[in-house]
Design a protein around this motif. Structure first.
Motif, PDB file in Angstrom:
ATOM      1  N   VAL A  58       0.844  -1.203   0.000  1.00  0.00           N
ATOM      2  CA  VAL A  58       0.000   0.000   0.000  1.00  0.00           C
ATOM      3  C   VAL A  58       0.873   1.246   0.000  1.00  0.00           C
ATOM      4  O   VAL A  58       0.672   2.173  -0.789  1.00  0.00           O
ATOM      5  N   ILE A  62       0.824   3.964  -3.129  1.00  0.00           N
ATOM      6  CA  ILE A  62       0.289   5.300  -2.883  1.00  0.00           C
ATOM      7  C   ILE A  62       1.399   6.338  -2.971  1.00  0.00           C
ATOM      8  O   ILE A  62       1.171   7.472  -3.401  1.00  0.00           O
ATOM      9  N   TRP A 170      -6.216   9.573   3.957  1.00  0.00           N
ATOM     10  CA  TRP A 170      -6.266   8.577   2.890  1.00  0.00           C
ATOM     11  C   TRP A 170      -7.366   8.906   1.880  1.00  0.00           C
ATOM     12  O   TRP A 170      -7.372   8.367   0.771  1.00  0.00           O
ATOM     13  N   LEU A 177      -6.597   3.880  -4.055  1.00  0.00           N
ATOM     14  CA  LEU A 177      -6.891   2.791  -3.121  1.00  0.00           C
ATOM     15  C   LEU A 177      -7.977   1.875  -3.661  1.00  0.00           C
ATOM     16  O   LEU A 177      -7.929   0.653  -3.451  1.00  0.00           O
TER      17      LEU A 177
END
Length: 224
Positions: A58, A62, A170, A177
């Protein structure tokens, strides 16, 4: 620890020890949180929990997105309303000032502030990251129920000696995502949560955000 103590002690933990959290304990924590209030017992939340390589993946994915979109990706659900007004914007700015003062980062040190902010997208080095998934068709009520679920998670974590940081940041990379987790067409990441054992030696964990006085947020009617 009673509930009042957990509420009082909970803070946004922004520095964690490297100690892993065992899967059995994480499962117990998530199971206990299922007793969170839910209107109509809909239980609109879904969670994705990452640790180890899944957590690293992740962060890697990102990170590359943020290099391309330093201000985040376009979203129909911004973290704050546009042109946030007083006293809410005043409170938001105040806690930011307090945070950087605690860290010793000067007001004009934009590079230092950006470097620290980037730590959000590394879960502040917490060993576990959690993402709360909502179906975009849900209404405002269900968003509220999901918030109660997050609060329940945070308080149960406190009871276990864990720290948490609820991370709306986020939301800046929701499309990325969505792709990373192969979410359904109507699903979105609402926010994230960093979870782990707090690093008691780090100055950032001494920060306690101010709260408004009761008379500024509550009215009591009908009491003798």
């Amino acid at each position: 620890m009673n509930v009042s103590e957990a509420v009082s002690r909970r803070i946004s933990t922004r520095a964690f020890l490297a100690d892993p959290l065992p899967e059995t304990e994480v499962r117990d924590w998530l199971t206990a949180a299922q007793r969170a209030p839910s209107g109509g017992n809909i239980q609109p939340w879904r969670t994705i929990v990452v640790t180890g390589q899944a957590r690293s993946d992740v962060i890697s994915d990102i990170g590359s997105v943020l290099e391309t979109f330093p201000e985040g990706q376009a979203t129909e659900h911004p973290i704050y309303p546009p042109d946030l007004w007083p006293p809410y914007e005043t409170r938001r700015r105040r806690v930011g000032i307090m945070l950087y003062e605690t860290l010793g980062i000067q007001r004009g040190d934009l590079a230092g502030r950006r470097t620290w902010f980037q730590r959000n997208f590394e879960f502040f080095e917490a060993p576990v990251g959690l993402f709360l998934i909502l179906d975009e068709r849900m209404g405002h009520g269900q968003w509220g129920h999901a918030g109660m679920y997050l609060q329940t998670l945070a308080l149960l974590a406190e009871e276990r000696g864990w720290g948490t940081c609820l991370q709306e940041c986020w939301g800046m990379v929701r499309p990325a995502l969505k792709t990373h987790f192969a979410l359904g067409p109507g699903e979105m990441v609402w926010c994230g949560m960093a979870v782990g054992k707090p690093d008691g030696s780090h100055p950032v964990n001494t920060l306690r955000a101010e709260r408004a006085n009761l008379e500024d947020v509550a009215e009591l009617h009908g009491f003798p």
